[in-house]
Design a protein around this motif. Structure first.
Motif, PDB file in Angstrom:
ATOM      1  N   MET A  70       0.834  -1.208   0.000  1.00 12.30           N
ATOM      2  CA  MET A  70       0.000   0.000   0.000  1.00 12.30           C
ATOM      3  C   MET A  70       0.865   1.252   0.000  1.00 12.30           C
ATOM      4  O   MET A  70       0.552   2.239  -0.686  1.00 12.30           O
ATOM      5  CB  MET A  70      -0.925  -0.015   1.229  1.00 12.30           C
ATOM      6  N   ASN A  71       1.970   1.228   0.734  1.00 10.68           N
ATOM      7  CA  ASN A  71       2.886   2.374   0.752  1.00 10.68           C
ATOM      8  C   ASN A  71       3.500   2.601  -0.626  1.00 10.68           C
ATOM      9  O   ASN A  71       3.646   3.743  -1.078  1.00 10.68           O
ATOM     10  CB  ASN A  71       3.987   2.150   1.784  1.00 10.68           C
ATOM     11  N   LEU A  72       3.865   1.518  -1.300  1.00  9.37           N
ATOM     12  CA  LEU A  72       4.437   1.642  -2.643  1.00  9.37           C
ATOM     13  C   LEU A  72       3.428   2.250  -3.609  1.00  9.37           C
ATOM     14  O   LEU A  72       3.781   3.069  -4.462  1.00  9.37           O
ATOM     15  CB  LEU A  72       4.886   0.267  -3.149  1.00  9.37           C
ATOM     16  N   ARG A  73       2.170   1.860  -3.467  1.00  9.91           N
ATOM     17  CA  ARG A  73       1.129   2.404  -4.338  1.00  9.91           C
ATOM     18  C   ARG A  73       0.939   3.900  -4.090  1.00  9.91           C
ATOM     19  O   ARG A  73       0.789   4.687  -5.032  1.00  9.91           O
ATOM     20  CB  ARG A  73      -0.176   1.658  -4.093  1.00  9.91           C
ATOM     21  N   VAL A  74       0.958   4.303  -2.809  1.00  8.49           N
ATOM     22  CA  VAL A  74       0.821   5.723  -2.473  1.00  8.49           C
ATOM     23  C   VAL A  74       2.000   6.513  -3.022  1.00  8.49           C
ATOM     24  O   VAL A  74       1.838   7.601  -3.581  1.00  8.49           O
ATOM     25  CB  VAL A  74       0.697   5.898  -0.947  1.00  8.49           C
TER      26      VAL A  74
END
Length: 505
Positions: free
Chosen positions: A474-478
């Motif tokens: 999720m952090n990578l997507r953000v």
């Protein structure tokens, strides 16, 4: 002329984390609080053996003492955050220290396990929540650049006091029985009040929690007052028109309608002001909007399953060693070995996290998987050298895990929401802390082997690591969406979408 929100933002900026000076005294206070709360919980395994033999109860029944204390810490954490925002961190911690001391002293006179559940379990845990949560929140406000190292050094207090208290508790139990040892522990925990006295408020820290609410337009009171002032001249003008001899009846009626509409608008504005003020106060004390933050909820699920495996090993290590024929002081020494390596793990891996070589959540996931692996291998150890090696490995990886889990929480929600986030995180994690030791105790009673408790803890930690891997994705997507927004800027050359993304955290 600057708006009230801009002026408030300026006041908040002036209260930036000092990362030095008096911040080191806050670190000292947090260091001692960690030791006198979770350090005592980890060393309580020595009391476990004595109480288990005294009352002749099951492993599950005795383990509820620690479970209730841990669960109470987690459940009361949001209350502690709200009380700190309403009054002060200092007063809440001092009150918590008094409650801890009273609970343990009363526990020394317990006649059965139920009374121990209420005193050493509930009352003691309630006091721990009032001391630990505000102190950790204050530490996050005083440190920014050095926050990973500060969190690691503060949590090292748990290791050092575990190292000191485990053999000390065994000595006190041998000399004065477990009741006398609890009386001395109750006096020792009065030092939590001293830790509270060290918590000097950081200027304007209480305003930080309101920034998000104000930027959403909740702090409208000044603007509405201006509207009210503007509406008053209209009212007077209408009144003057109403008493004018030159006015005809149609003009008077129109003016009367205008007065009525103006009064109703003012009343509606006042109602909106009251509702906005109420919501602002609630957000100031308890930021309930955190439950809509997907990354925070995923991280909370990690905390829930991790709590199932965090507390059982420390509670059952000494009984497990005793069941293998290890004598009592050697068994207590295992906790001291674990504490020394725990200390090294917290300081070293906290320093590594501060270097930002890899994403902090990725580092945390790796350490949790390693911790689970070590616990799953524990039942293979049966001699003192093997158990000493296990204790060293467990302490090292446990320290590496604990050193950065609060840092990851601050990265997920932002430091201005850390107080409320820590409270909600602890609340969600409470069921894991409550059920972990009893579930392990249930398997121990059924299998008649303390090793099964370590297997349960290892499996729970593996499940928790899956949520950390999900959070990393999720952090990578953000980050990917933020990078794209850097490319598409507005006509002024400023990336307004990036600003919104920062505000959301």
């Amino acid at each position: 002329m600057d708006s009230p929100v801009k002026a408030h933002r300026a006041r908040t900026a002036a209260a930036a984390a000092p990362d030095g000076g008096y911040a080191w005294f806050i670190l000292l206070s947090c260091f001692l609080v960690f030791g006198l709360t979770f350090g005592v919980i980890k060393a309580f395994g020595v009391f476990y053996v004595a109480i288990h033999q005294y009352f002749g109860t099951t492993a599950t029944g005795t383990s509820w003492i620690t479970s209730i204390a841990v669960a109470t810490i987690h459940v009361i954490a949001p209350v502690a955050s709200a009380l700190s925002a309403r009054y002060s961190h200092r007063s809440v911690v001092i009150l918590g220290g008094l409650i801890c001391s009273i609970g343990v002293v009363l526990g020394a006179f317990a006649r059965n396990l139920i009374e121990l559940y209420l005193t050493v379990g509930f009352l003691n845990g309630f006091g721990y929540a009032l001391t630990w949560t505000p102190t950790v929140t204050m530490l996050g406000l005083y440190f920014e650049k050095r926050r990973p190292v500060a969190n690691a050094l503060a949590s090292a207090g748990e290791c050092i006091l575990t190292f000191v208290l485990t053999p000390l508790f065994q000595l006190l139990i041998d000399s004065y029985s477990w009741r006398g040892a609890l009386l001395i522990l109750g006096g020792l925990q009065l030092n939590l009040c001293v830790c509270g006295m060290l918590l000097r408020p950081l200027k304007a820290t209480r305003d930080v929690t309101c920034v998000k609410a104000e930027e959403e337009g909740l702090c409208l009171e000044l603007l509405l007052k201006d509207d009210s002032k503007e509406s008053k001249p209209t009212h007077l003008e209408a009144k003057e028109l109403g008493i004018s001899e030159a006015s005809d009846q149609g003009t008077v009626k129109a003016c009367h309608d205008e007065i009525t509409n103006s009064t109703m608008n003012v009343q509606d504005s006042n109602d909106r002001t009251k509702r906005a003020g109420l919501r602002t106060k609630i957000l100031q004390y308890v930021d309930y909007t955190l439950i809509t933050n997907a990354r925070f909820m995923v991280y909370s699920m990690f905390g829930l399953f991790a709590a199932l495996g965090f507390f059982a090993p420390a509670l059952f290590l000494v009984p497990y060693a005793r069941s293998k024929g290890i004598e009592e002081y050697q068994a207590a020494a295992l906790m001291s070995i674990s504490a020394v390596l725990d200390l090294f793990g917290r300081v070293f891996f906290g320093w590594v996290a501060n270097l930002r070589l890899v994403p902090t959540v990725q580092q945390l996931a790796a350490t949790v998987i390693l911790l689970a692996t070590v616990l799953l291998l524990c039942p293979l150890a049966s001699t003192f050298p093997e158990l000493a090696a296990f204790s060293a490995a467990y302490g090292l990886v446990f320290g590496a895990t604990v050193a950065i889990h609060i840092t990851v929480l601050a990265e997920v929600v932002g430091v201005h929401r850390l107080g409320s986030a820590l409270g909600f995180f602890m609340l969600i994690r409470s069921s894991g802390g409550l059920l972990g030791p009893p579930i392990a105790g249930f398997f121990i009673d059924k299998m008649s082997d303390y090793g099964t408790g370590f297997l349960m803890a290892g499996v729970a930690l593996l499940v928790s690591a899956m949520f950390l891997l999900l959070l990393h994705q999720m952090n990578l997507r953000v980050q990917g969406s933020t990078t794209k927004q850097h490319i598409h800027t507005d006509p002024t050359g400023q990336n307004s979408q990036e600003v919104k993304e920062l505000d959301m955290t």
